[in-house]
Design an enzyme around this catalytic site. Structure first.
Site, PDB file in Angstrom:
ATOM      1  CG  LEU A 335      -1.654   1.303   1.552  1.00 10.34           C
ATOM      2  CD1 LEU A 335      -2.581   1.720   0.412  1.00 10.34           C
ATOM      3  CD2 LEU A 335      -2.434   1.171   2.852  1.00 10.34           C
ATOM      4  CB  CYS A 336       0.713   4.334   0.224  1.00 10.33           C
ATOM      5  SG  CYS A 336       1.195   6.073   0.175  1.00 10.33           S
ATOM      6  CG  LEU A 337       6.899   4.774   1.483  1.00  5.85           C
ATOM      7  CD1 LEU A 337       7.677   5.126   0.229  1.00  5.85           C
ATOM      8  CD2 LEU A 337       7.201   5.767   2.603  1.00  5.85           C
ATOM      9  CG  MET A 363      -3.866  -2.172  -2.579  1.00  5.42           C
ATOM     10  SD  MET A 363      -4.257  -2.864  -0.948  1.00  5.42           S
ATOM     11  CE  MET A 363      -2.691  -3.642  -0.541  1.00  5.42           C
TER      12      MET A 363
END
Length: 598
Positions: A335-337, A363
């Protein structure tokens, strides 16, 4: 650096005789003091001084550049001023008409479906209607002036952001005399809302850095209300804990699933609460799920780099998952980073001929940072340099700085909404689990934060095949695993078009899915009547995101429901679940959600 005062001389009684004066020593003293004063003023004006503390993002530079540009174009300023005056007069006439029962429309086009202005008084009461008209007129003229200023791309991002912040701050819903809800609340409570609001504002000034509270402390407790999927911590190093979740099905897929959360926030956004947890959803669909939980860094981790995060995060977790399960392949979801690091880890393994990652799920993850969205306001060279200097003392970026930055990206919902609720109406924030998580921010190690911003946001090294981590040069196109990429149409942190650009550079088959909602609600997206997602039937991604969107079909379901058969197809056959947590080499250490999340 404080300016040193001139030391007073010892007082002595005057004598009738006039002494001789050594002017050489006095002149030298004054010279030294002048040099010291100049040095102190220069320090105060430097990026590391008061200027950086008052304006760490450099909005003053952007305003100065805009002012110089507008000076050379006085016609734009004159037209804007004259237009505002004429339209303001028309707005007054429209409001006067409404005061006597008319329905004359004002000159400003007021946005529809703005939840702040649902009270009929905004249309029926002449005063409130005029306030809203005038605000919109001022906002339109500020945007016109901003657009007329020919400035650099860096200044443009800052200027547009600043104009938006100013217009949101000036909204009539935000002040007592221009919001009908305040007057009604005074009557309803007999004025108690004024007392309560003043109490809340004083409390937030002292305890919350002057920002209104979004949550009431203690409403949600991690391990009791949030992050409650049963499991055990089975590994720990200085940066990460690894959680293994308890199986909830009679059979499980033979390929385990490792989740890679961002360390910029706590992991439990992926395990928020029962029926809102992606972890719970995956476990209930027969996956043996492992989750990384990052430590909230302190000064001792000031020199930790992205290479350290790669080695001690995903690589260590992959080794541990394989040791515990005996699996040759592992599915990874980031997710993200955490997704960026998961992709970087997969590219790093590819550079060494290691194919243990079976599939990737990304994501709301940027891989190409040419379109950073609103975060671009905070990621130019000067701002990063200021941030680097500000972190030298403590060795980390404070959690409050990260939270304030993200709150300002959605100031209407996350700042001004609570100014009205807490300070104006005197109410306590309503319980909201996602905002409780949002309030549980983390710090960022100094070295890693600067490296991350420079290498990715400023130089876009990963997308250009120039990123070097832990002794390997990484290339996105080397990631040949099947990848499921999901992004959110209203994401203000990882804009979906930017996510698409990075996804199109992956070397394997990509299923690209666009979900409704924003950065966080796009992940906390259990099936509901409001759920929507879009995807294209072709496995080939067009070169332009807009072309993909034109061809994508809408499906009235959560992306979770689309992801389930995809990840199942990559998870192997069903086998008996593990009989115990961990292994002899990696025994259970404590129950989930573990120590680091607290």
């Amino acid at each position: 650096m404080p300016i040193e005062p001139i030391e007073p001389t010892e007082h002595t009684e005057p004598t009738p005789a006039v002494p001789s004066i050594d002017t050489t020593e006095a002149t030298e003293t004054l010279r030294r003091q002048a040099v010291s004063l100049v040095a102190d003023l220069r320090e105060l004006a430097s990026p590391a001084g008061v200027g950086a503390k008052v304006d760490p993002v450099g909005f003053g530079d952007a305003l100065g550049e805009a002012a110089r540009a507008l000076v050379t174009s006085p016609g734009s300023v004159l037209r804007t001023g004259l237009g505002l005056g004429a339209d303001s007069a028309r707005a007054v006439l429209a409001a006067a008409s409404r005061a006597v029962g008319g329905t004359t429309a004002g000159p400003a086009a007021l946005p529809e479906n703005d939840k702040r202005y649902t009270d009929p008084a905004w249309d029926n009461n002449a005063w409130y209607y005029l306030c809203r008209q005038e605000h919109r007129l001022v906002a339109d003229r500020l945007e016109e002036l901003s657009a007329a200023a020919k400035v650099s791309p860096v200044a443009r991002r800052k200027l547009d952001f600043l104009v938006k912040q100013v217009t949101e701050a000036l909204a009539p819903a935000n002040t007592m005399l221009t919001n009908p809800a305040w007057a009604k609340k005074v009557v309803e409570t007999g004025g108690l809302n004024v007392v309560r609001g003043a109490r809340n504002m004083l409390r937030d000034t002292v305890q919350n850095r002057g920002m209104p509270r979004q949550t009431t402390p203690g409403q949600f407790v991690v391990g009791k209300d949030l992050g409650v999927t049963p499991g055990q911590v089975v590994y720990r190093n200085r940066l990460v804990e690894l959680i293994q979740y308890e199986p909830q099905t009679e059979k499980v897929h033979e390929v385990p699933l490792l989740m890679s959360p961002p360390w910029i926030n706590k992991f439990y956004i992926m395990d928020l609460a029962p029926e809102k947890s992606l972890v719970e959803w995956a476990v209930q669909h027969g996956h043996t799920v492992f989750m990384m939980s990052y430590r909230n860094p302190d000064s001792s981790l000031r020199d930790v780099t992205m290479s350290d995060y790669l080695r001690e995060g995903p690589l260590a977790a992959l080794d541990t998952v394989q040791e515990i399960t005996g699996a040759d392949k592992i599915n990874v979801a980031g997710l993200c980073l955490g997704g960026t690091l998961a992709a970087a880890t997969t590219a790093w393994l590819a550079a060494r001929g290691d194919a243990r990652v079976n599939s990737l799920t990304l994501m709301n993850t940027l891989l190409d940072f040419t379109g950073p969205g609103q975060l671009g306001v905070f990621t130019d060279e000067k701002t990063v340099n200021r941030m680097e200097r500000s972190m030298r003392k403590d060795g980390y970026l404070p959690a409050s700085s990260m939270k304030t930055t993200f709150d300002l990206l959605r100031a209407t919902d996350l700042v001004w909404n609570y100014v009205v609720n807490d300070w104006m109406l005197g109410e306590d924030p309503k319980p909201f689990d996602m905002l409780s998580w949002n309030d549980d921010s983390t710090r960022m190690p100094a070295a890693m934060q600067v490296e991350y911003l420079r290498d990715l946001y400023l130089e876009n090294k990963f997308a250009e095949g120039k990123l070097e981590l832990a002794g390997e040069r990484l290339d996105i196109s080397d990631i040949r695993q099947d990848t499921y990429v999901v992004t959110a149409e209203s994401d203000h942190i990882a804009p979906w078009e930017g996510v698409y650009t990075g996804a199109s550079k992956l070397g394997g088959k990509v299923r690209f899915v666009l979900s409704n909602s924003g950065h966080i609600a796009g992940v906390v997206n259990p099936p509901s009547p409001k759920s929507r997602h879009w995807f294209g039937e072709s496995e080939e991604l067009p070169g332009v995101a807009a072309d993909w969107r034109d061809d994508a079909g809408e499906h009235k379901a959560s992306w979770w429901e689309d992801w389930s058969p995809w990840i199942e197809a990559h998870a192997g056959k069903k086998v008996a679940p593990p009989k115990q947590f961990g292994s002899t080499a990696n025994p259970p250490l404590e129950p989930a959600p573990g120590r680091y999340v607290r």
